[in-house]
Design an enzyme around this catalytic site. Structure first.
Site, PDB file in Angstrom:
ATOM      1  N   ASP A   1      -7.538  28.767 -33.133  1.00  0.00           N
ATOM      2  CA  ASP A   1      -8.557  29.134 -32.154  1.00  0.00           C
ATOM      3  C   ASP A   1      -8.782  28.043 -31.095  1.00  0.00           C
ATOM      4  O   ASP A   1      -8.998  26.876 -31.428  1.00  0.00           O
ATOM      5  CB  ASP A   1      -9.869  29.393 -32.896  1.00  0.00           C
ATOM      6  CG  ASP A   1     -10.882  30.151 -32.077  1.00  0.00           C
ATOM      7  OD1 ASP A   1     -11.100  29.774 -30.912  1.00  0.00           O
ATOM      8  OD2 ASP A   1     -11.461  31.113 -32.602  1.00  0.00           O
TER       9      ASP A   1
ATOM     10  N   SER B   1     -10.713  32.349 -27.331  1.00  0.00           N
ATOM     11  CA  SER B   1     -10.882  33.194 -28.503  1.00  0.00           C
ATOM     12  C   SER B   1     -11.186  34.634 -28.077  1.00  0.00           C
ATOM     13  O   SER B   1     -10.401  35.231 -27.357  1.00  0.00           O
ATOM     14  CB  SER B   1     -11.984  32.614 -29.403  1.00  0.00           C
ATOM     15  OG  SER B   1     -11.970  33.227 -30.669  1.00  0.00           O
TER      16      SER B   1
END
Length: 409
Positions: free
Chosen positions: A215, A66
């Site tokens: 993510d 991320s």
């Protein structure tokens, strides 16, 4: 010592004693915390080896999930001089400048109402500015072009399985040789915060591969173990870069793992509250997103516990440094409150964290507690690690027949 020639890429571990890994957790705007710590580490390396030294010159693998994946790309993507595009000290400024546009704030009661409405109807943020700035900064750079090996986890919601973008894997699977910008956008697509991301690549035989990504934190918010696994696979395959290291020779690993902070001490949720929660409450309660908090924190902690136990069992715990702050409270614990005040507070968290004692997770309580063995502060530990990294690099340069780097006293 000063370098008399421009620095070269790090030589293979076979010429040294260690396998060096840097890992950076996910956490939205809290990426400022590891950015502050990385700035200190790079400055220590520059004291030893000159102002041109960069983190990519010392680590065999840099891994990030991320926001950590974005930091990884910035540290390893080459500029026009084939040097890292960003120095560590530049990353904090990137967050300060661009976070308010990535996560635009809506204050007051109307802002809260808008936030709830967006949670029902779609992601909180449209991601347009994030996509634009990442593409502009990283350009046409692809995974295979990074200045050292990178490992960036994502999750493919069509396949319902993790997709790991790894420099090692791309050598044998050209369909993974995506643009770094696409990889960063994919690994940052946190559910409920940012939209999922679709792109395609072409394999060497011309076939098209689709990626439907969210993510990477849903699979590995702390990517340290994924990075170690990628190295272990290469050792098992007989990659000559790692000869004569054995697949489970963890005592040869040197790992720095950086968290982005958590709010364990605040106890924002409890079972009495949650027993009546429906879909909306799991997505938005106490000004946060409990579901995202839970799965990302669980992922990060399990990895830290596993690595910590393994290194202690092999009597090499001093080769593993986890820097994390688990007592964040209020807005400072959020991943998206990108006000000027909060960004400044996050920078201070990173600075304060450097002064705190080296800590390890207590397996009973889950909290970080100072190590009893006199390892000093995180700052002192990073100074020690910088010396180890510099010595390891010099050793490899001295042993490698491919070295371009000479040193002068």
């Amino acid at each position: 010592m000063q370098k008399s020639k421009s620095i070269s890429q790090i030589q293979a571990p076979t010429y040294g004693n260690l396998i060096t890994i840097l890992s950076i957790d996910g956490g939205g705007i809290k990426g400022i915390i590891p950015a502050t710590i990385l700035t200190f580490l790079e400055s220590e390396l520059q004291k030893l080896d000159g102002e041109d030294a960069r983190l990519a010159d010392y680590f065999d693998v840099i891994a990030g999930t991320s926001t950590g994946g974005l930091v990884t790309a910035m540290l390893t993507a080459p500029n026009e001089e084939n040097r890292p595009m960003f120095a560590a000290k530049d990353i904090k400024d990137f967050y300060v400048k661009h976070s308010p546009k990535i996560f635009p704030q809506c204050g007051g009661p109307l802002g809260q109402a808008a936030k709830i409405l967006r949670a029902i109807s779609g992601p909180r943020y449209n991601g347009k500015y994030l996509h634009e700035i990442v593409r502009r900064k990283l350009g046409n750079t692809k995974l295979r072009q990074t200045l050292t090996n990178v490992v960036i986890p994502t999750f493919d919601i069509k396949r319902l399985q993790p997709t790991i973008f790894s420099s090692y894997e791309v050598k044998n699977n050209s369909s993974l040789d995506a643009l770094l910008s696409d990889i960063c956008i994919g690994t940052s697509a946190a559910p409920t915060y940012l939209p999922s991301y679709f792109f395609q690549t072409k394999d060497s035989d011309g076939s098209v591969r689709e990626f439907n990504l969210i993510d990477g934190g849903v699979a590995a918010n702390n990517p340290a173990l994924v990075a170690m696994g990628e190295v272990t696979k290469e050792v098992f395959k007989g990659n000559p870069d790692f000869f004569p290291i054995k697949p489970m020779d963890y005592c040869r690993f040197l790992v720095i793992s950086l968290g982005t902070g958590s709010s364990k001490g605040e106890e924002r949720y409890n079972a009495k509250q949650a027993k009546g929660w429906g879909v909306l409450s799991w997505l938005l309660s106490n000004g946060s997103n409990p579901l995202v908090d839970v799965f990302m924190q669980a992922s990060a902690d399990m990895v830290d516990i596993h690595i910590s136990v393994a290194f202690q069992a092999l009597h090499s715990s001093r080769n593993y440094l986890r820097i994390e702050d688990d007592v964040l409270t209020g807005t400072i614990a959020s991943v998206d409150i990108a006000t000027k005040e909060n960004l400044e507070n996050l920078d201070k968290v990173g600075e304060d964290l450097l002064k705190k004692p080296v800590s390890r997770v207590n397996l009973e309580t889950g909290h970080f507690e100072p190590v009893d063995k006199g390892e000093g502060t995180n700052e002192e530990a990073l100074i020690r690690f910088a010396k180890l990294l510099s010595e390891e690099r010099r050793l490899r340069e001295a042993r490698s027949p491919y070295s371009r780097l000479t040193w002068s006293m």
